[in-house]
Design a protein around this motif. Structure first.
Motif, PDB file in Angstrom:
ATOM      1  N   ARG A  26       0.767  -1.230   0.067  1.00 28.43           N
ATOM      2  CA  ARG A  26      -0.016  -0.115   0.109  1.00 28.43           C
ATOM      3  C   ARG A  26       0.971   1.142   0.088  1.00 28.43           C
ATOM      4  O   ARG A  26       1.928   1.488   0.617  1.00 28.43           O
TER       5      ARG A  26
ATOM      6  N   GLN B  98      -2.913   6.698  16.636  1.00 26.52           N
ATOM      7  CA  GLN B  98      -1.444   6.360  16.308  1.00 26.52           C
ATOM      8  C   GLN B  98      -0.762   8.027  16.696  1.00 26.52           C
ATOM      9  O   GLN B  98      -1.668   9.002  16.415  1.00 26.52           O
TER      10      GLN B  98
ATOM     11  N   THR C 288     -11.436   4.223   6.948  1.00 29.13           N
ATOM     12  CA  THR C 288     -11.497   3.554   5.382  1.00 29.13           C
ATOM     13  C   THR C 288     -10.109   3.580   4.983  1.00 29.13           C
ATOM     14  O   THR C 288      -9.847   4.163   3.794  1.00 29.13           O
ATOM     15  N   ASP C 289      -9.238   2.838   5.547  1.00 27.98           N
ATOM     16  CA  ASP C 289      -7.949   2.251   5.016  1.00 27.98           C
ATOM     17  C   ASP C 289      -6.998   3.459   4.622  1.00 27.98           C
ATOM     18  O   ASP C 289      -6.131   3.214   3.888  1.00 27.98           O
ATOM     19  N   LYS C 290      -7.300   4.442   5.581  1.00 25.78           N
ATOM     20  CA  LYS C 290      -6.350   5.697   5.271  1.00 25.78           C
ATOM     21  C   LYS C 290      -6.228   6.225   6.660  1.00 25.78           C
ATOM     22  O   LYS C 290      -7.094   5.944   7.572  1.00 25.78           O
ATOM     23  N   LEU C 291      -5.056   6.840   6.900  1.00 28.12           N
ATOM     24  CA  LEU C 291      -4.985   7.450   8.250  1.00 28.12           C
ATOM     25  C   LEU C 291      -5.311   9.212   8.062  1.00 28.12           C
ATOM     26  O   LEU C 291      -5.016   9.722   7.190  1.00 28.12           O
ATOM     27  N   ILE C 292      -5.981   9.549   9.106  1.00 22.26           N
ATOM     28  CA  ILE C 292      -6.567  11.043   9.152  1.00 22.26           C
ATOM     29  C   ILE C 292      -5.556  11.578  10.306  1.00 22.26           C
ATOM     30  O   ILE C 292      -5.735  11.073  11.282  1.00 22.26           O
ATOM     31  N   PHE C 293      -5.148  12.736  10.099  1.00 18.78           N
ATOM     32  CA  PHE C 293      -4.266  13.252  11.149  1.00 18.78           C
ATOM     33  C   PHE C 293      -4.820  14.509  11.530  1.00 18.78           C
ATOM     34  O   PHE C 293      -5.708  15.224  11.254  1.00 18.78           O
TER      35      PHE C 293
ATOM     36  N   TYR D  58       2.562  10.476  15.833  1.00 22.61           N
ATOM     37  CA  TYR D  58       3.721  10.694  14.806  1.00 22.61           C
ATOM     38  C   TYR D  58       4.426  11.883  15.261  1.00 22.61           C
ATOM     39  O   TYR D  58       3.876  12.788  15.894  1.00 22.61           O
TER      40      TYR D  58
ATOM     41  N   ASN E   8      -7.757   1.925  16.445  1.00 21.51           N
ATOM     42  CA  ASN E   8      -6.518   2.415  17.194  1.00 21.51           C
ATOM     43  C   ASN E   8      -6.260   3.774  16.878  1.00 21.51           C
ATOM     44  O   ASN E   8      -6.938   4.593  16.335  1.00 21.51           O
TER      45      ASN E   8
ATOM     46  N   ASN F 169      -1.438  -1.938  12.088  1.00 20.84           N
ATOM     47  CA  ASN F 169      -1.107  -1.712  13.734  1.00 20.84           C
ATOM     48  C   ASN F 169       0.241  -1.463  13.868  1.00 20.84           C
ATOM     49  O   ASN F 169       0.706  -0.915  15.138  1.00 20.84           O
TER      50      ASN F 169
ATOM     51  N   PHE G  31      -4.793  13.703   3.531  1.00 19.55           N
ATOM     52  CA  PHE G  31      -4.859  12.700   2.436  1.00 19.55           C
ATOM     53  C   PHE G  31      -5.142  12.979   1.065  1.00 19.55           C
ATOM     54  O   PHE G  31      -6.125  13.894   0.650  1.00 19.55           O
TER      55      PHE G  31
ATOM     56  N   ARG H 139      -4.280   0.485  20.900  1.00 16.48           N
ATOM     57  CA  ARG H 139      -5.675   0.066  20.595  1.00 16.48           C
ATOM     58  C   ARG H 139      -6.596   0.524  21.040  1.00 16.48           C
ATOM     59  O   ARG H 139      -6.552   0.847  22.225  1.00 16.48           O
TER      60      ARG H 139
ATOM     61  N   TYR I 243       0.792   5.565  -0.212  1.00 19.93           N
ATOM     62  CA  TYR I 243      -0.357   6.832   0.107  1.00 19.93           C
ATOM     63  C   TYR I 243       0.400   7.754  -0.150  1.00 19.93           C
ATOM     64  O   TYR I 243       1.709   8.229   0.020  1.00 19.93           O
TER      65      TYR I 243
ATOM     66  N   PHE J 276       1.778  14.788  15.921  1.00 20.60           N
ATOM     67  CA  PHE J 276       0.489  14.515  15.562  1.00 20.60           C
ATOM     68  C   PHE J 276      -0.387  13.203  15.827  1.00 20.60           C
ATOM     69  O   PHE J 276       0.501  12.089  15.868  1.00 20.60           O
TER      70      PHE J 276
ATOM     71  N   HIS K 221       6.677   7.384  13.015  1.00 15.70           N
ATOM     72  CA  HIS K 221       5.737   6.589  13.904  1.00 15.70           C
ATOM     73  C   HIS K 221       6.210   6.395  15.314  1.00 15.70           C
ATOM     74  O   HIS K 221       7.492   5.924  15.369  1.00 15.70           O
TER      75      HIS K 221
ATOM     76  N   GLU L 147      -8.531   5.015  -3.656  1.00 20.26           N
ATOM     77  CA  GLU L 147      -9.468   5.956  -3.460  1.00 20.26           C
ATOM     78  C   GLU L 147      -8.521   7.272  -3.716  1.00 20.26           C
ATOM     79  O   GLU L 147      -7.057   7.420  -3.650  1.00 20.26           O
TER      80      GLU L 147
ATOM     81  N   PRO M 105      -1.008  16.493   7.607  1.00 21.73           N
ATOM     82  CA  PRO M 105      -0.987  15.928   6.550  1.00 21.73           C
ATOM     83  C   PRO M 105      -2.589  15.744   5.961  1.00 21.73           C
ATOM     84  O   PRO M 105      -3.463  15.031   6.794  1.00 21.73           O
TER      85      PRO M 105
ATOM     86  N   TYR N  52       2.388   3.689   9.741  1.00 25.29           N
ATOM     87  CA  TYR N  52       2.968   3.789   8.370  1.00 25.29           C
ATOM     88  C   TYR N  52       4.323   4.345   8.521  1.00 25.29           C
ATOM     89  O   TYR N  52       4.766   4.935   9.344  1.00 25.29           O
TER      90      TYR N  52
ATOM     91  N   LEU O  87       1.368   3.326  19.160  1.00 24.66           N
ATOM     92  CA  LEU O  87       0.077   3.068  18.685  1.00 24.66           C
ATOM     93  C   LEU O  87      -0.768   2.358  19.862  1.00 24.66           C
ATOM     94  O   LEU O  87      -0.090   1.525  20.456  1.00 24.66           O
TER      95      LEU O  87
ATOM     96  N   TYR P 136       0.172  12.084   0.679  1.00 29.10           N
ATOM     97  CA  TYR P 136      -0.546  13.117   1.477  1.00 29.10           C
ATOM     98  C   TYR P 136      -0.050  14.471   1.024  1.00 29.10           C
ATOM     99  O   TYR P 136       1.130  14.563   0.268  1.00 29.10           O
TER     100      TYR P 136
ATOM    101  N   TYR Q  70      -4.501   6.598  -2.368  1.00 23.88           N
ATOM    102  CA  TYR Q  70      -3.515   5.640  -2.049  1.00 23.88           C
ATOM    103  C   TYR Q  70      -3.758   4.400  -2.957  1.00 23.88           C
ATOM    104  O   TYR Q  70      -4.903   4.220  -3.685  1.00 23.88           O
TER     105      TYR Q  70
END
Lengths: 115, 109
Positions: free
Chosen positions: A31, B33, B94-99, B35, B31, A101, A45, B50, A33, B88, B45, A56, A43, A104, B48, A35, A48
């Motif tokens: 994968r 995270q 949905t399969d991406k990280l939002i910061f 950074y 989870n 987990n 998005f 959970r 990405y 951050f 990183h 997306e 950052p 990135y 993390l 940003y 990806y």
């Protein structure tokens, strides 16, 4: 493997020119990405890929932006007809499926300045 | 729009002091995270946590998570000048990280 590589580190371009950035992810990471980060912000998005498929795209990614990942390895991000508002740091990150987990891995970024 | 908001936006402390930064988020998560970003560089990183964990430690870092309040905190103990950076929080969506918006930490020698 030395991590995620981005090239160039810095790019200054005149408004209206096209620019292309490259990202080489960690080899076993499927994968990838992209940003964008403006000064003082987190950052945001852009898009990806999972392998070579672009899964997306953000609404931030106007039709002047295009990204590719041929053969599921490196990726390129192209901006056509650059505008001053495109000035930002463009960050690439990669991760292996199922390893979310563990966080990135980011590259050092490409800083774009449009004059 | 970004998922998280961080507080404070900026923090200045002396070496040896502890630094605490907070993150609030909007949706359910599995989870959260943290950074770090040194000036003009990419993100690294740190840790993390959970959703079923309340506290986690890694070296001088301590992270807490309160899912009922949708908030997390990052504590850096015995800070050093080298800890100067932006921090951050990020949540998967949905399969991406939002910061989040980040906290800029300045540690003076």
């Amino acid at each position: 493997d030395t991590g995620v590589s981005q090239d160039p580190r810095h790019k200054i371009t005149k408004r209206g020119q096209n620019v292309t950035f490259r990202c080489d992810p960690i080899s076993e990471h499927n994968r990838l990405y992209w940003y964008r980060q403006t000064l003082g912000q987190g950052p945001e998005f852009l898009t990806y890929f999972q392998n070579e498929a672009q899964l997306e795209k953000s609404r931030l990614l106007s039709d002047r932006f295009s990204a590719e990942r041929p053969k599921g390895s490196f990726s390129t991000l192209e901006i056509q007809r650059t505008e001053q508002g495109d000035s930002a740091m463009y960050l690439c990150a990669s991760i292996k499926d199922g390893w979310a987990n563990y966080g990135y891995t980011f590259g050092s970024g490409t800083r774009l300045t449009v004059v | 729009s970004q998922q998280g908001e961080e507080d404070p936006q900026a923090l200045s402390i002396q070496e040896g002091e502890n630094a605490t930064m907070n993150c609030s988020y909007k949706t359910s998560i599995n989870n959260l995270q943290w950074y770090r970003q040194n000036s003009g560089r990419g993100l690294v990183h740190l840790i993390l946590i959970r959703s079923n964990e309340r506290e986690k430690h890694s070296g001088r870092l301590r992270v807490t998570l309160d899912t009922s309040k949708k908030s997390s905190s990052l504590l850096i103990t015995a800070s050093r000048a080298a800890d100067t950076a932006s921090y951050f929080c990020a949540t998967p969506y949905t399969d991406k990280l939002i910061f989040g918006t980040g906290t800029r930490l300045q540690v003076f020698p």
